[in-house]
Every structure is written in C-alpha cells, then in structure tokens.
Design a protein around this motif. Structure first.
Motif, PDB file in Angstrom:
ATOM      1  N   GLU A  44       0.867  -1.262  -0.223  1.00  6.74           N
ATOM      2  CA  GLU A  44      -0.163  -0.092  -0.008  1.00  6.74           C
ATOM      3  C   GLU A  44       0.949   1.293  -0.096  1.00  6.74           C
ATOM      4  O   GLU A  44       0.625   2.331  -0.771  1.00  6.74           O
ATOM      5  CB  GLU A  44      -0.942   0.036   1.150  1.00  6.74           C
ATOM      6  N   LEU A  45       1.863   1.285   0.841  1.00  5.83           N
ATOM      7  CA  LEU A  45       3.005   2.429   0.963  1.00  5.83           C
ATOM      8  C   LEU A  45       3.528   2.511  -0.336  1.00  5.83           C
ATOM      9  O   LEU A  45       3.996   3.546  -1.037  1.00  5.83           O
ATOM     10  CB  LEU A  45       3.874   2.125   2.034  1.00  5.83           C
ATOM     11  N   ASP A  46       3.648   1.368  -1.273  1.00  5.97           N
ATOM     12  CA  ASP A  46       4.513   1.558  -2.312  1.00  5.97           C
ATOM     13  C   ASP A  46       3.683   2.168  -3.576  1.00  5.97           C
ATOM     14  O   ASP A  46       4.253   2.993  -4.206  1.00  5.97           O
ATOM     15  CB  ASP A  46       4.834   0.110  -2.962  1.00  5.97           C
ATOM     16  N   GLN A  47       2.325   1.914  -3.539  1.00  4.12           N
ATOM     17  CA  GLN A  47       1.459   2.462  -4.293  1.00  4.12           C
ATOM     18  C   GLN A  47       1.246   4.065  -3.992  1.00  4.12           C
ATOM     19  O   GLN A  47       1.359   4.879  -4.858  1.00  4.12           O
ATOM     20  CB  GLN A  47       0.076   1.901  -4.411  1.00  4.12           C
ATOM     21  N   ILE A  48       1.301   4.282  -2.711  1.00  5.28           N
ATOM     22  CA  ILE A  48       0.986   6.014  -2.197  1.00  5.28           C
ATOM     23  C   ILE A  48       2.139   6.628  -2.569  1.00  5.28           C
ATOM     24  O   ILE A  48       2.030   7.847  -3.172  1.00  5.28           O
ATOM     25  CB  ILE A  48       0.508   5.977  -0.764  1.00  5.28           C
ATOM     26  N   ARG A  54       5.502  10.989  -8.234  1.00  2.00           N
ATOM     27  CA  ARG A  54       4.988  11.776  -9.424  1.00  2.00           C
ATOM     28  C   ARG A  54       4.559  13.014  -9.115  1.00  2.00           C
ATOM     29  O   ARG A  54       5.054  13.990  -9.915  1.00  2.00           O
ATOM     30  CB  ARG A  54       3.878  10.709 -10.142  1.00  2.00           C
ATOM     31  N   MET A  55       3.816  13.573  -8.364  1.00  4.28           N
ATOM     32  CA  MET A  55       3.423  14.520  -8.084  1.00  4.28           C
ATOM     33  C   MET A  55       4.314  15.699  -7.417  1.00  4.28           C
ATOM     34  O   MET A  55       4.257  16.768  -7.854  1.00  4.28           O
ATOM     35  CB  MET A  55       2.401  14.575  -7.058  1.00  4.28           C
ATOM     36  N   VAL A  56       5.266  15.284  -6.581  1.00  6.52           N
ATOM     37  CA  VAL A  56       6.447  15.994  -6.237  1.00  6.52           C
ATOM     38  C   VAL A  56       7.238  16.485  -7.554  1.00  6.52           C
ATOM     39  O   VAL A  56       7.670  17.382  -7.771  1.00  6.52           O
ATOM     40  CB  VAL A  56       7.467  15.199  -5.260  1.00  6.52           C
ATOM     41  N   GLY A  57       7.236  15.318  -8.446  1.00  4.72           N
ATOM     42  CA  GLY A  57       8.104  15.780  -9.469  1.00  4.72           C
ATOM     43  C   GLY A  57       7.734  16.915 -10.716  1.00  4.72           C
ATOM     44  O   GLY A  57       8.060  17.456 -11.406  1.00  4.72           O
ATOM     45  N   GLU A  58       6.092  16.783 -10.462  1.00  9.01           N
ATOM     46  CA  GLU A  58       5.376  17.835 -11.117  1.00  9.01           C
ATOM     47  C   GLU A  58       5.259  19.224 -10.564  1.00  9.01           C
ATOM     48  O   GLU A  58       4.926  20.087 -10.834  1.00  9.01           O
ATOM     49  CB  GLU A  58       4.085  17.378 -11.458  1.00  9.01           C
ATOM     50  N   GLY A  59       5.728  19.085  -9.129  1.00  8.33           N
ATOM     51  CA  GLY A  59       5.892  20.374  -8.312  1.00  8.33           C
ATOM     52  C   GLY A  59       4.585  20.516  -7.639  1.00  8.33           C
ATOM     53  O   GLY A  59       4.363  21.741  -7.214  1.00  8.33           O
ATOM     54  N   LYS A 123      -6.479   6.653  -8.468  1.00  6.99           N
ATOM     55  CA  LYS A 123      -6.493   7.341  -9.871  1.00  6.99           C
ATOM     56  C   LYS A 123      -7.193   8.573  -9.908  1.00  6.99           C
ATOM     57  O   LYS A 123      -7.218   9.130 -10.798  1.00  6.99           O
ATOM     58  CB  LYS A 123      -7.437   6.146 -10.814  1.00  6.99           C
ATOM     59  N   VAL A 124      -7.806   9.054  -8.718  1.00  5.19           N
ATOM     60  CA  VAL A 124      -8.320  10.439  -8.618  1.00  5.19           C
ATOM     61  C   VAL A 124      -7.299  11.514  -8.930  1.00  5.19           C
ATOM     62  O   VAL A 124      -7.484  12.552  -9.337  1.00  5.19           O
ATOM     63  CB  VAL A 124      -9.000  10.629  -7.373  1.00  5.19           C
ATOM     64  N   PHE A 125      -5.898  11.112  -8.598  1.00  6.38           N
ATOM     65  CA  PHE A 125      -4.658  11.853  -8.934  1.00  6.38           C
ATOM     66  C   PHE A 125      -4.159  12.070 -10.445  1.00  6.38           C
ATOM     67  O   PHE A 125      -3.317  12.636 -10.542  1.00  6.38           O
ATOM     68  CB  PHE A 125      -3.662  11.540  -7.943  1.00  6.38           C
ATOM     69  N   ASP A 126      -4.786  11.039 -11.016  1.00 10.72           N
ATOM     70  CA  ASP A 126      -4.315  10.959 -12.617  1.00 10.72           C
ATOM     71  C   ASP A 126      -4.727  12.192 -13.373  1.00 10.72           C
ATOM     72  O   ASP A 126      -5.971  12.634 -13.239  1.00 10.72           O
ATOM     73  CB  ASP A 126      -4.746   9.570 -13.295  1.00 10.72           C
ATOM     74  N   LYS A 127      -3.761  12.628 -14.209  1.00 12.96           N
ATOM     75  CA  LYS A 127      -4.178  13.906 -14.800  1.00 12.96           C
ATOM     76  C   LYS A 127      -5.033  13.398 -16.214  1.00 12.96           C
ATOM     77  O   LYS A 127      -4.813  12.554 -16.708  1.00 12.96           O
ATOM     78  CB  LYS A 127      -2.891  14.503 -15.418  1.00 12.96           C
ATOM     79  N   VAL A 128      -6.092  14.355 -16.499  1.00 18.98           N
ATOM     80  CA  VAL A 128      -6.912  14.124 -17.610  1.00 18.98           C
ATOM     81  C   VAL A 128      -6.228  14.936 -18.690  1.00 18.98           C
ATOM     82  O   VAL A 128      -6.065  16.133 -18.564  1.00 18.98           O
ATOM     83  CB  VAL A 128      -8.229  14.397 -17.445  1.00 18.98           C
ATOM     84  N   LEU A 129      -5.913  14.240 -19.917  1.00 16.15           N
ATOM     85  CA  LEU A 129      -5.500  15.022 -20.783  1.00 16.15           C
ATOM     86  C   LEU A 129      -6.433  15.738 -21.654  1.00 16.15           C
ATOM     87  O   LEU A 129      -7.681  15.015 -21.991  1.00 16.15           O
ATOM     88  CB  LEU A 129      -4.561  14.176 -21.799  1.00 16.15           C
TER      89      LEU A 129
END
Length: 134
Positions: A44-48, A54-59, A123-129
C-alpha cells in the motif's frame, strides 16, 4: 558447557532464574481494548509513494505525514509543511465491508473517491489530458 550467558561478577545463579515469561493468547491480544494501531502495509505504501513521487516531480506536492491511529491510517499530503494537508489518503478497515476501506479526502474533508482497492482510489490523482486548440 551451557546455553546460558555468563553471569556478571558477584551475581548468584538463583537470582537469574527468578524471571518469569508471560504467554499471551493471540486472540485475546487482537481483541484487547488497547489494540495496535492501523497501519499501511508495504504494498500500500509503495502505491501511495509512487503517486507522491510523481506529484513531487510535477511540483504539486512537497511534504507528507503518516499517522497510524487506532481506527485508521492516514497519509497526508502538503503543499508546504506548515499548512493544512491538501489531500488525505485514509485506510479504515471498519468500512471495508461497506463502502471500501480506502478513501481520498480533500482539504475540506470532502471524499473525492472511495473504494475497496487502493489502486482504483489513487486514480483520482491521474491527470486528464485535454485537447487544446490554438
């Protein structure tokens, strides 16, 4: 020759043998009022943490906190460490049979997504193109 460790200088053998071991029934321990806190498992922690990285990389995110409470585990995400958490990813096993043990809440406490599988909830954090016309 024995299995016992060497005794310190001046300690008698009979003093060492007075300690007793306590056997605890596992079923009683799990049902005790002071049960251990709820925690995230490694997968679970791996997934989180994958989503967090990814979100830290995007700032978008900069800091996080993990709380293990008696009734739930909470992974809080912050934009800045001194603020309220932007999002909370919660694991509440009592809701597993009903709405799902995992949920994502925003800063106001509104549930954005809830479910039985953590991967689906994240998946709520996935960006919609979106198509951008120039």
């Amino acid at each position: 020759m024995t299995d016992e460790p060497d005794l310190p200088q001046g300690e008698a053998r009979h003093q060492r043998e007075t300690t007793s071991e306590v056997v605890v029934d596992l079923h009683e321990y799990k049902n005790a009022k002071n049960a251990p806190p709820i925690t995230f498992h490694r997968r679970e922690l791996d997934q989180i943490l994958w989503v967090y990285g990814r979100m830290v990389g995007e700032g978008e995110w900069r800091d996080y906190a993990i709380d293990h409470l008696r009734d739930r585990a909470v992974f809080s995400v912050f934009k800045r460490s001194g603020e309220m958490p932007l999002y909370r990813i919660e694991k509440n096993p009592k809701l597993a049979a009903k709405q799902g043990a995992y949920s994502v809440l925003n800063i106001h406490g509104t549930i954005l997504k809830r479910g039985h599988e953590l991967a689906q909830v994240l998946k709520v954090f996935d960006k919609v193109l979106r198509l951008v016309e120039t």
